[in-house]
Design an enzyme around this catalytic site. Structure first.
Site, PDB file in Angstrom:
ATOM      1  N   GLY A  32      46.509  48.786  36.260  1.00 14.08           N
ATOM      2  CA  GLY A  32      45.382  48.231  35.527  1.00 14.08           C
ATOM      3  C   GLY A  32      45.150  46.770  35.869  1.00 14.08           C
ATOM      4  O   GLY A  32      44.214  46.154  35.388  1.00 14.08           O
ATOM      5  N   CYS A  33      46.027  46.213  36.710  1.00 14.82           N
ATOM      6  CA  CYS A  33      45.881  44.835  37.157  1.00 14.82           C
ATOM      7  C   CYS A  33      45.302  44.848  38.563  1.00 14.82           C
ATOM      8  O   CYS A  33      45.712  45.643  39.393  1.00 14.82           O
ATOM      9  CB  CYS A  33      47.241  44.129  37.200  1.00 14.82           C
ATOM     10  SG  CYS A  33      48.052  43.983  35.609  1.00 14.82           S
ATOM     11  N   GLN A  34      44.374  43.952  38.817  1.00 18.56           N
ATOM     12  CA  GLN A  34      43.841  43.822  40.168  1.00 18.56           C
ATOM     13  C   GLN A  34      44.927  43.254  41.091  1.00 18.56           C
ATOM     14  O   GLN A  34      45.076  43.673  42.222  1.00 18.56           O
ATOM     15  CB  GLN A  34      42.619  42.912  40.173  1.00 18.56           C
ATOM     16  CG  GLN A  34      41.976  42.787  41.537  1.00 18.56           C
ATOM     17  CD  GLN A  34      40.729  41.909  41.494  1.00 18.56           C
ATOM     18  OE1 GLN A  34      40.523  41.140  40.565  1.00 18.56           O
ATOM     19  NE2 GLN A  34      39.902  42.035  42.516  1.00 18.56           N
TER      20      GLN A  34
END
Length: 147
Positions: A59-61
């Site tokens: 969910g983190c770039q």
């Protein structure tokens, strides 16, 4: 253990108040971003051998890895990112949540994000990543309580 992350604040709420005080010292967001980057640089080294898919926060770039240790009485976290600003966000999250009981972790809302104006100054992708890191920390706390 790194001095930055040793729980000098007696509670998660006190840690949040300290963070708000520190950020209030800076006049503008250029200085605040620089402070955030500096905090991230002070994170303890995270061994490459621990940068596994299992420890990756989705969910983190940016790439983020989070390692919990301890039990429901006290959970400690190690984390790192390939992004300097995200590393700074990790440093803030660890100050608030690492070294706390699972119960305190679950009971603590990250009010410092709003208090320091971070919510308005993060890109949508960084905000999503911050939410994903927080959700992962809280999930580890729920798992610790279940055991």
């Amino acid at each position: 253990m790194n001095a930055l992350l040793d729980s000098v604040d007696t509670s998660a709420e006190q840690a949040q108040a300290t963070i708000a005080d520190e950020f209030a010292f800076f006049g503008d967001w250029t200085e605040r971003y620089q402070y955030l980057i500096d905090l991230g640089r002070k994170l303890p080294p995270f061994p490459d051998s621990l940068k596994t898919e299992e420890r990756k926060v989705h969910g983190c770039q940016s790439q983020v890895w989070l390692l919990p240790s301890g039990d429901a009485r006290r959970l400690d976290f190690q984390a790192t990112s390939d992004s300097s600003i995200v590393s700074g966000l990790i440093a803030l999250l660890l100050r608030v949540y690492s070294g706390r009981s699972a119960q305190e972790i679950l009971a603590t809302e990250p009010r410092f994000i709003e208090a320091i104006g971070l919510a308005k100054h993060l890109s949508p992708t960084r905000s999503n990543g911050l939410a994903a890191m927080l959700a992962t920390i809280k999930q580890y706390a729920r798992e610790a309580l279940a055991h």
